[in-house]
Scaffold this motif. Structure first.
Motif, mmCIF file in Angstrom:
data_model
loop_
_atom_site.group_PDB
_atom_site.id
_atom_site.type_symbol
_atom_site.label_atom_id
_atom_site.label_comp_id
_atom_site.label_asym_id
_atom_site.label_seq_id
_atom_site.Cartn_x
_atom_site.Cartn_y
_atom_site.Cartn_z
ATOM 1 N N LYS A 277 -65.680 3.028 -10.935
ATOM 2 C CA LYS A 277 -66.069 2.029 -10.935
ATOM 3 C C LYS A 277 -66.607 0.987 -11.927
ATOM 4 N N GLN A 278 -66.442 1.523 -13.025
ATOM 5 C CA GLN A 278 -66.303 0.662 -14.419
ATOM 6 C C GLN A 278 -65.204 -0.307 -14.960
ATOM 7 N N ASP A 279 -64.337 0.662 -14.929
ATOM 8 C CA ASP A 279 -63.099 -0.113 -14.747
ATOM 9 C C ASP A 279 -62.670 -1.676 -14.093
ATOM 10 N N ARG A 280 -61.878 -1.989 -14.934
ATOM 11 C CA ARG A 280 -61.604 -3.651 -14.041
ATOM 12 C C ARG A 280 -60.494 -2.893 -13.336
ATOM 13 N N SER A 281 -60.653 -4.208 -12.097
ATOM 14 C CA SER A 281 -59.805 -4.070 -11.002
ATOM 15 C C SER A 281 -58.283 -4.249 -11.819
ATOM 16 N N ARG A 282 -57.171 -3.073 -11.656
ATOM 17 C CA ARG A 282 -55.844 -3.142 -12.235
ATOM 18 C C ARG A 282 -54.980 -3.781 -11.321
ATOM 19 N N PRO A 283 -54.131 -4.258 -11.347
ATOM 20 C CA PRO A 283 -53.158 -4.531 -9.842
ATOM 21 C C PRO A 283 -52.358 -3.934 -9.704
ATOM 22 N N VAL A 284 -51.478 -3.562 -8.964
ATOM 23 C CA VAL A 284 -50.737 -2.385 -8.559
ATOM 24 C C VAL A 284 -49.741 -2.909 -8.769
ATOM 25 N N PRO A 285 -48.651 -2.077 -9.269
ATOM 26 C CA PRO A 285 -47.374 -2.116 -10.374
ATOM 27 C C PRO A 285 -47.162 -2.999 -9.207
ATOM 28 N N MET A 286 -45.907 -3.427 -9.571
ATOM 29 C CA MET A 286 -44.481 -3.902 -9.272
ATOM 30 C C MET A 286 -43.506 -3.383 -8.176
ATOM 31 N N HIS A 287 -43.568 -2.731 -8.639
ATOM 32 C CA HIS A 287 -42.536 -1.649 -8.271
ATOM 33 C C HIS A 287 -43.240 -0.627 -7.123
ATOM 34 N N LEU A 288 -44.597 -0.474 -7.414
ATOM 35 C CA LEU A 288 -45.297 -0.016 -5.914
ATOM 36 C C LEU A 288 -45.854 -0.619 -4.858
ATOM 37 N N ARG A 289 -45.227 -1.550 -5.100
ATOM 38 C CA ARG A 289 -45.792 -2.596 -3.771
ATOM 39 C C ARG A 289 -45.134 -2.304 -2.179
ATOM 40 N N ASN A 290 -46.010 -2.615 -1.689
ATOM 41 C CA ASN A 290 -44.614 -3.044 -0.160
ATOM 42 C C ASN A 290 -44.092 -4.206 -0.659
ATOM 43 N N ALA A 291 -43.404 -3.930 0.379
ATOM 44 C CA ALA A 291 -42.857 -5.442 0.681
ATOM 45 C C ALA A 291 -41.523 -5.265 2.128
ATOM 46 N N PRO A 292 -42.571 -6.083 2.803
ATOM 47 C CA PRO A 292 -42.206 -6.222 3.786
ATOM 48 C C PRO A 292 -41.410 -7.655 4.639
ATOM 49 N N TYR B 116 -47.287 5.842 -11.870
ATOM 50 C CA TYR B 116 -46.993 5.134 -10.251
ATOM 51 C C TYR B 116 -48.819 4.930 -11.021
ATOM 52 N N LEU B 117 -49.771 5.193 -12.122
ATOM 53 C CA LEU B 117 -50.767 4.414 -12.388
ATOM 54 C C LEU B 117 -50.789 3.281 -13.017
ATOM 55 N N PRO B 118 -51.566 2.477 -12.847
ATOM 56 C CA PRO B 118 -51.781 0.600 -13.523
ATOM 57 C C PRO B 118 -51.244 0.415 -15.112
ATOM 58 N N GLU B 119 -50.875 -0.094 -15.478
ATOM 59 C CA GLU B 119 -50.904 -0.418 -16.691
ATOM 60 C C GLU B 119 -51.352 -0.299 -17.259
ATOM 61 N N GLY B 120 -51.422 0.555 -18.393
ATOM 62 C CA GLY B 120 -52.663 0.656 -19.358
ATOM 63 C C GLY B 120 -52.953 1.925 -19.300
ATOM 64 N N LEU B 121 -52.383 2.886 -17.900
ATOM 65 C CA LEU B 121 -53.181 4.048 -17.618
ATOM 66 C C LEU B 121 -52.305 5.082 -17.498
ATOM 67 N N GLU B 122 -51.230 4.669 -18.142
ATOM 68 C CA GLU B 122 -50.079 5.650 -18.611
ATOM 69 C C GLU B 122 -50.430 6.901 -18.969
ATOM 70 N N GLY B 123 -50.048 8.138 -18.723
ATOM 71 C CA GLY B 123 -50.771 9.620 -18.923
ATOM 72 C C GLY B 123 -51.906 10.122 -19.112
ATOM 73 N N MET B 124 -52.919 9.340 -17.898
ATOM 74 C CA MET B 124 -54.513 9.774 -17.734
ATOM 75 C C MET B 124 -54.271 10.012 -16.838
#
Length: 466
Positions: free
Chosen positions: A372-387, A416-424
């Protein structure tokens, strides 16, 4: 012969030996016993010693002749209306009563007009008593504010609901809240003795019958007096001199214990049951469950609460708890009452005895608050769907490691977490029940992650599992 709700036989009607004569003279209307016994002085009030005893706040206000606006909060039959009337008498103030159940804006306007006329004629404020004030809307409650502030009204509101939630803040801030309590068994017995002495001196009531009346009253003075009125009146009609418990059970309908569906008592009892389950006390859990059922609570509501308890307080410490709670709800739907209630009782006992964990509950709330208080972090490229080919050309899904193709179906070092949240880490299993094994597995997997990242196999470096 028919029976009442107790399962006892009803008394047959008194035989009529001759046709009763018909009187054409108007008969005086007898006031209900509860009204005849309404206290006329503060000393006649039974109960509420925490407010009316020596040095207690309401007693001091009466003795010092300091009328003030107030909210009287308490269950039915504990003296809210009586205290308002006594205040009017003690302070010699005109008394106007409005029922929020039956009244509306028209009644409020008429009360204002009458109070203004009184103020013009005598210079005295009017004591306005609003029964069930929580039933008025916010705008209706707001209508009292200017007249309370101007001194036109001494406002006394009565409510069975928590005024913190049901009375608007502006009105609440201008009133003192007094919480009234149900009568104790001793106080109910005192009221019973006083009433018998004044109204039914010709009737004796056995000790067992007195106990039945006090128990059925359940701390409600009005209920006690109404039950006494019914039984004593019938006893007199039958020329009886003594009332026993058997007679009471034949003359009085089964009276359910007070259970306000939607009021404070409702939430207090379900809260007590939930806390008993959380506290691993199966006997207390069963007690509160039966109290609610005895008072008329819908078993389906209890079933829903049991599922919530299983998810919130047992959770993964024993995953079978949620399954059993859901099954108990389904069993009740198939069997209905009273057979289905046994399944609910079984679930309540199981949940109380099960190992407890709120780790998922805490993790969920923490992640919700963080997102709720964090910014909208982008989904890492390797986890995105590629149809589509375009998405693949843009790098979507590139480098993703399919876990099932990895040793042990685990892609060691993957993030599997967005960049900047590694290890949370938000989910922290407790050392109880099944979560002991869950914690051991997560620590083992994290060790594999640490080693893979040390060898440069991981995408980004994480932190050890705490």
């Amino acid at each position: 012969m028919s029976t009442d709700l107790f399962g006892d036989e009803l008394l047959p009607p008194e035989p009529q030996h001759k046709k009763a004569s018909v009187s054409h003279q108007p008969q005086p209307i007898m006031q209900p016993l509860a009204e005849r016994m309404r206290p006329q002085t503060l000393d006649e009030v039974v109960g509420q010693t925490h407010l009316l005893g020596p040095g207690a706040p309401l007693r001091v206000a009466f003795e010092n002749h300091r009328p003030h606006s107030m909210i009287l909060w308490g269950p039915p039959g504990v003296g809210k209306t009586t205290l308002a009337r006594l205040m009017s008498s003690a302070f010699d103030l005109p008394f106007i009563a409005i029922s929020a159940v039956l009244g509306g804006v028209k009644d409020i306007r008429e009360a204002v007009d009458a109070a203004k006329e009184t103020m013009r004629m005598s210079g005295r404020p009017t004591l306005l008593f609003v029964d069930e004030v929580h039933r008025f809307s916010k705008s209706q409650q707001d209508a009292f504010l200017p007249h309370v502030e101007s001194g036109l009204f001494v406002f006394v509101g009565a409510t069975t609901e928590n005024p913190s939630f049901e009375v608007n803040g502006a009105l609440l801030s201008r009133s003192t809240v007094y919480q009234l309590k149900s009568l104790t068994a001793e106080e109910s017995s005192l009221l019973l003795e006083r009433t018998l002495h004044k109204e039914f001196p010709d009737l004796a009531i056995e000790e067992g019958a007195r106990g039945v009346l006090v128990e059925l009253a359940d701390g409600d003075a009005r209920r006690l007096l109404n039950a006494l009125d019914v039984s004593c009146t019938m006893a007199r009609e039958r020329h009886m001199e003594k009332i026993d418990a058997g007679f009471l059970r034949k003359t009085l309908p089964a009276t359910l214990r007070r259970f306000d569906k939607g009021g404070d008592n409702f939430y207090d009892q379900i809260s007590a049951m939930h806390k008993s389950v959380r506290g691993s006390d199966p006997d207390a859990a069963l007690y509160w469950m039966c109290r609610m059922l005895d008072g008329g609570c819908d078993p389906r509501y209890i079933a829903r609460r049991l599922v919530r308890m299983a998810v919130e307080d047992v959770s993964l410490a024993d995953p079978r708890a949620t399954q059993l709670a859901v099954e108990a709800a389904e069993i009740y739907e198939r069997l209905g009452s009273p057979e289905g209630e046994l399944a609910l009782a079984q679930a309540a006992v199981y949940l109380a005895c099960a190992p407890k964990s709120n780790a998922v509950y805490k993790a969920y709330n923490e992640v919700r608050a963080f997102v709720k208080q964090d910014r909208s972090r982008p989904v890492p490229m390797h986890l995105r769907n590629a149809p589509t080919k375009l998405m693949k050309d843009l790098g979507y899904h590139q480098g993703y490691r399919y876990a099932h193709d990895e040793p042990g179906a685990f892609a060691a070092g993957e993030e599997y977490l967005p960049e900047g949240l590694e290890g949370m880490r938000w989910y922290r299993p407790v050392e109880r029940g099944m979560e002991i094994k869950i914690g051991e597995k997560l620590r083992a997997l994290e060790a594999l992650n640490v080693e893979a990242r040390r060898q440069g196999k991981g995408r980004r470096r994480g932190q050890d599992l705490k």
